[in-house]
Design a protein around this motif. Structure first.
Motif, short mmCIF file in Angstrom:
data_model
loop_
_atom_site.label_atom_id
_atom_site.label_comp_id
_atom_site.label_asym_id
_atom_site.label_seq_id
_atom_site.Cartn_x
_atom_site.Cartn_y
_atom_site.Cartn_z
N CYS A 327 78.32 -1.06 71.47
CA CYS A 327 77.35 -0.17 71.69
C CYS A 327 76.06 -0.79 71.87
O CYS A 327 76.00 -1.94 71.76
CB CYS A 327 76.94 0.93 70.54
SG CYS A 327 76.33 0.47 69.18
N PHE A 335 76.07 5.84 67.12
CA PHE A 335 77.48 5.66 67.16
C PHE A 335 78.23 6.08 65.94
O PHE A 335 79.28 6.84 65.93
CB PHE A 335 77.57 4.23 67.60
CG PHE A 335 79.01 3.97 68.10
CD1 PHE A 335 79.34 3.91 69.53
CD2 PHE A 335 80.01 3.59 67.27
CE1 PHE A 335 80.69 3.65 69.86
CE2 PHE A 335 81.38 3.06 67.63
CZ PHE A 335 81.68 3.14 69.17
N LYS A 340 82.36 8.38 65.65
CA LYS A 340 83.10 7.40 66.64
C LYS A 340 83.81 6.23 65.61
O LYS A 340 84.98 5.82 65.91
CB LYS A 340 82.50 6.74 67.60
CG LYS A 340 82.03 7.85 68.62
CD LYS A 340 81.27 6.88 69.72
CE LYS A 340 80.73 7.96 70.76
NZ LYS A 340 79.91 7.59 71.76
#
Length: 417
Positions: A327, A335, A340
């Protein structure tokens, strides 16, 4: 030249005051032989033995040779095989792995052993525990890093006190890093708590984890403060354990049974990098390691299905997601908050429970990551099994220099299926 992880093993991580270094070595080594379907280790041409704390117990040299003497006497480990002793702080296990991998890819050996064995917990000797951890930071020029952290602390409004004993010195440095990240990018303490809670859930599914219980986000936030913004539930515990991996060449793979051959994990890359006193906004050494590892493996971040990240504190998961390229910088907290990195997320992280739940016996940690990823890549993770498991990455850091680790390992593995 191709290299494979043909077998891995890992003991349960926990406080083992009555266990010995030799006992831990034998336990994990025998498990490794069983996993490789071998009666003894006669195929092994070289061994790399990782440990950090044995010197504090009186055995400062020939650590691996001493621990393997009973196994040689029992004809379980071959005579006259060289054992190289490795120490690199919390990255010790990965350094042993890297050495065994280089044995194989160089063509020198067809089968090489990497093993990490650690005892840290001593219920009546906190001074011994402290001595082991002190070895992970410069003891010759203490004034250099004390000044560095005090300067950073003054900038952040968080005074640095090396005498504060709420945790190890490393927890204080991670607290400074986390606070800097919060002020720079808007990362929140709750996002760090979300990473911790998620990994404690993963650890509750791992029978070898030191902590096998869930911790809610609220309980993480309300736990005892170690170094703001870090609470106890966000920090790895003290514990003991061992882990090992057997690495072989394509030629060496043929020496094993067909079942073992069919389950062998391909090593796509293994990279080590070194730390320095970097500026606060300069990328860390794990970014360099990741860039080299992806180039060596000839894949990209989107190909990776699962990660084991060195979360000595839960902030590390947020930070390393950024450094490893999964990311953008400053987006690691978001994130994690979006789910995730959970078991059912698009990129599961630390399905073992990570260091904060699985445990962190420093010399064994890196190889325990390889073990977990091997379990996942073979589809043997049971309740914590990732749905996608073709490529996996392990990031393992050790020691500290300024605002980063002294050493970093990134390993990329590929499923046999």
């Amino acid at each position: 030249m191709e290299a494979y992880v043909v077998a891995t093993a890992c003991t349960k991580f926990e406080k083992k005051p009555n266990q010995t270094f030799k006992g831990l070595t034998e336990e994990v080594y025998l498990d490794l032989l069983r996993e490789a379907e071998l009666e003894n280790g006669d195929l092994i041409g070289q061994a790399w033995f990782g440990n950090c704390g044995m010197g504090t117990f009186g055995q400062r040299n020939i650590r691996g040779q001493v621990c393997f003497t009973p196994l040689v006497n029992k004809k379980l480990f071959p005579e006259r095989v060289g054992i190289i002793n490795v120490e690199g702080g919390c990255a010790t296990g990965s350094m042993a792995f890297h050495g065994a991998w280089k044995d194989v890819v160089s063509g020198i050996e067809d089968v090489s052993l990497a093993i990490g064995v650690e005892k840290i917990f001593q219920p009546d000797r906190p001074d011994m525990i402290q001595e082991i951890y002190d070895g992970g930071i410069d003891q010759f020029d203490k004034d250099e890093w004390i000044k560095f952290y005090k300067d950073v602390g003054d900038q952040l409004g968080k005074p640095f006190n090396p005498e504060e004993k709420k945790g190890t010195i490393f927890m204080n440095t991670y607290g400074l890093q986390a606070l800097w990240h919060m002020k720079k990018f808007g990362t929140t303490q709750k996002q760090i708590a979300l990473a911790a809670s998620k990994n404690h859930f993963h650890g509750s599914l791992n029978e070898k984890a030191q902590y096998q219980f869930k911790v809610s986000v609220e309980d993480v936030l309300n736990d005892r403060e170690i170094s703001y913004p870090l609470t106890r539930s966000m920090c790895a515990p003290i514990g003991d354990g061992a882990a090992a991996a057997l690495i072989c060449s394509k030629k060496g793979l043929k020496l094993f049974t067909k079942e073992v051959q069919d389950r062998a994990i391909k090593i796509k890359s293994s990279v080590l990098t070194g730390g320095k006193y970097r500026t606060l906004d300069e990328p860390g050494l794990s970014r360099i390691a990741a860039q080299k590892a992806f180039k060596q493996a000839d894949i990209i971040q989107k190909d990776i299905d699962i990660l084991e990240i060195h979360d000595a504190t839960s902030f590390c998961e947020i930070y390393q997601l950024e450094m490893l390229g999964f990311c953008d910088d400053g987006k690691g907290g978001q994130f994690v908050e979006e789910g995730k990195t959970s078991l059912d997320g698009e990129l599961p992280v630390n399905l073992s429970g990570g260091l904060v739940s699985k445990g962190h016996p420093v010399g064994a940690t890196g190889l325990s990551m390889v073990h977990e990823l091997s379990v996942q890549l073979k589809g043997e993770g049971a309740k914590r099994q990732s749905k996608r498991h073709k490529y996996a990455l392990a990031e393992n850091g050790g020691g500290v220099i300024g605002f980063e680790e002294a050493a970093c390992s990134v390993i990329i593995l590929q499923s046999p299926f």
